[in-house]
Enzyme design. Sequence first.
Site, PDB file in Angstrom:
ATOM      1  N   LYS A 278       0.830  -1.208   0.000  1.00  0.00           N
ATOM      2  CA  LYS A 278       0.000   0.000   0.000  1.00  0.00           C
ATOM      3  C   LYS A 278       0.863   1.255   0.000  1.00  0.00           C
ATOM      4  O   LYS A 278       0.524   2.262  -0.630  1.00  0.00           O
ATOM      5  CB  LYS A 278      -0.922  -0.010   1.212  1.00  0.00           C
ATOM      6  CG  LYS A 278      -2.103  -0.960   1.095  1.00  0.00           C
ATOM      7  CD  LYS A 278      -3.016  -0.817   2.294  1.00  0.00           C
ATOM      8  CE  LYS A 278      -4.323  -1.590   2.119  1.00  0.00           C
ATOM      9  NZ  LYS A 278      -4.116  -3.035   2.044  1.00  0.00           N
TER      10      LYS A 278
ATOM     11  N   GLU B  88      -2.355   7.769   7.271  1.00  0.00           N
ATOM     12  CA  GLU B  88      -3.018   8.686   6.345  1.00  0.00           C
ATOM     13  C   GLU B  88      -4.179   9.378   7.054  1.00  0.00           C
ATOM     14  O   GLU B  88      -4.738   8.858   8.025  1.00  0.00           O
ATOM     15  CB  GLU B  88      -3.525   7.974   5.101  1.00  0.00           C
ATOM     16  CG  GLU B  88      -4.530   6.880   5.328  1.00  0.00           C
ATOM     17  CD  GLU B  88      -4.903   6.179   4.034  1.00  0.00           C
ATOM     18  OE1 GLU B  88      -6.083   5.792   3.915  1.00  0.00           O
ATOM     19  OE2 GLU B  88      -4.053   5.998   3.152  1.00  0.00           O
TER      20      GLU B  88
ATOM     21  N   ARG C 269      -7.412  -7.816 -10.112  1.00  0.00           N
ATOM     22  CA  ARG C 269      -8.192  -9.010 -10.453  1.00  0.00           C
ATOM     23  C   ARG C 269      -9.612  -8.575 -10.750  1.00  0.00           C
ATOM     24  O   ARG C 269      -9.966  -7.399 -10.608  1.00  0.00           O
ATOM     25  CB  ARG C 269      -8.214  -9.995  -9.277  1.00  0.00           C
ATOM     26  CG  ARG C 269      -8.694  -9.347  -7.976  1.00  0.00           C
ATOM     27  CD  ARG C 269      -8.848 -10.337  -6.853  1.00  0.00           C
ATOM     28  NE  ARG C 269      -9.039  -9.681  -5.571  1.00  0.00           N
ATOM     29  CZ  ARG C 269     -10.189  -9.218  -5.108  1.00  0.00           C
ATOM     30  NH1 ARG C 269     -11.262  -9.295  -5.873  1.00  0.00           N
ATOM     31  NH2 ARG C 269     -10.278  -8.668  -3.920  1.00  0.00           N
TER      32      ARG C 269
END
Length: 669
Positions: A116, A200, A292
């Site tokens: 991430k 964040e 995906r």
Amino acid sequence: MFDKILIANRGEIACRVIRTARKLGIRTVAVFSDADADAQHVRLADEAYPIGGPRPQDSYLRGEAIIDAAKRSGAQAIHPGYGFLSENADFADAVEAAGIAFIGPKAASMRKMGSKAGAKELMQAAGVPVVPGYTGEDQSPQLLTREAERIGFPLMIKAAHGGGGKGMRIVRSAEEFLPNLESCQREAKGAFGRDRVLLERYVEQPRHIEIQVFGDSHGNVVHLNERECSAQRRYQKVLEESPSPFLTPQMRAAMGAAAVLAARAIDYVNAGTVEFIVAPDGGFYFMEINTRLQVEHPVTELVTGLDLVEWQLRVAAGDALPLAQDAIAQQGHAIEVRLYAEDPEAGFLPGSGKLQQLRLPPPSEHVRIDSGVIEGDTVTIFYDPMIAKLIVWDQDRPRALARLREALAQCRIAGPKSNIEFLEQLVRHPAIVGGHIDTGYLDRHLDEFMPAQDAEPHLLLAAAVATLLLQEAAQREQARASSEPDSPWAIADGWRLGHAGGRTLAFIHRGRRLQVVGHGSAGEYRIEHDGRTVSVSGARLTDEGLTESSLSARFDEQGWRFQVTAGPGSLDVHDGARRLRLEPVALYRYEPAGAGRGDDRIVAPMPGRVVLVKVGAGDSVIEGQELLVMEAMKMELALKSPRDGVIAELRANAGDFVEADAVLATLST
């Protein structure tokens, strides 16, 4: 195009790929674990190969076994589905190294999204909006504390290599930061093997909106508009829809352009999803790219009229994208919910067992069912307990919601507990109907979505009793055709010499025993329960199948119509908005001695595997102390002592598979 492909997955996605491949004239190969030998994807495929034991790590996560099956079968490509190995870059590399096409993005693209922190840095460099935060490698508590103060509170701590809602903490003050940091790092280390985190800014009351993207090996990238997935519980999506009721055309265009930019930044090929967090003011920020096909892809298919699995197969075979961006149209509104074998009233505890009854609405232009099971199949303890995806479409959102409510009302599930009542509450809730739900709403107001516990649905209960009385009367019609058809002894009205008779019935409802008395006959009844009486008149049953009936009657002079379904050991009554499930039981039944002494036993609440035993026989324990940890269906559950005492006996060891209600330990004083 390929002649033969292998599907390295199970359940509804495997069935979905098989059906699309068949439409294109492609032969299919399934793989299966010991637990899935009789599964629907095995029955649908042209060939099927066993790959190991029931646990995912012994079968569907064994990349070498899957590749070996592909080689033995002569498959030219492998479709990974979603979950398991679908986002495993090493598996994608191994497939390509074996000379087999991987129906998905390149391993290099996956690796760019594997962290991430790295993904966020890459997107920021590419000009994609990102949430302000810290993604650096320096993970010292001192630096992370300073960065947290710089970013400001509230903020979110996230596992850099995580997913599925694990390794995430919301921190609202500086005093809470270090304890939450340590907890998050421990969870990330245990779940993903690495304890790196990122920080964040936390967007209050955000919406979760994702953009479907597609790229090909010829340099083309398009987006297929958005899906809104803001209805979530513990970061797990509950309802998905397209288009979003929140986005304006300008916001949709801006987010679509940002998603294409993100896909180009990692040279993306095949199907993917760019996920954004969206603030109440319309500001949107990159979250991640799922490399995906997504579980909720059918809503995109219904509003675009496209088959995304067919696109996947064509792109993996080297074809260019079938459509350019300006040729992708969107019509109507689609919504998806997922039927799970789980118990919402027990904290959404996953369930398992044989589907003794499974009735789903018939597919039509307005209703689509994606499922990997049929009636008689078993929901196992080893995999996700999804029964089916229910997707509806109509010209606009209000009509799509009405279609969804109607489709849910037609569902009947007997065997393991299901979330059907929860979903029926969900799709009628004002936050859903009004289209203003945020990602935290369900967790903050979960009680608003649960079936009412404080009052019995008396009309539904009266309808159930009237149905049973009518059915009993019908079964006794032969008595009226006896040698004395006019005899009062042939009338099934509960009459007794010297007093007005009544038929007493007993049921189990949500674990509680109900006792109801019904007086009368021939569709005219007086039904008594818990001090309340309901008058029923003009009751009439209309058969609509082997187990389905429609009951119409006047209840306290108001006309009602109910759908009644008889299942194995159960009776479902539905008024179009609510349902009541009852388990008829004998009026008098034997209760074994000591049955009420549940506080002396620690029992398995679900079938699963014991992964940890924290005590031994003879140990003293206190109320609330963790004694054992169980694992089933991707979740862990800690079993705690119900009281202070001493472990008298341990009946399970780490690694044991146990059934629901199995006694794992006993307590003495």
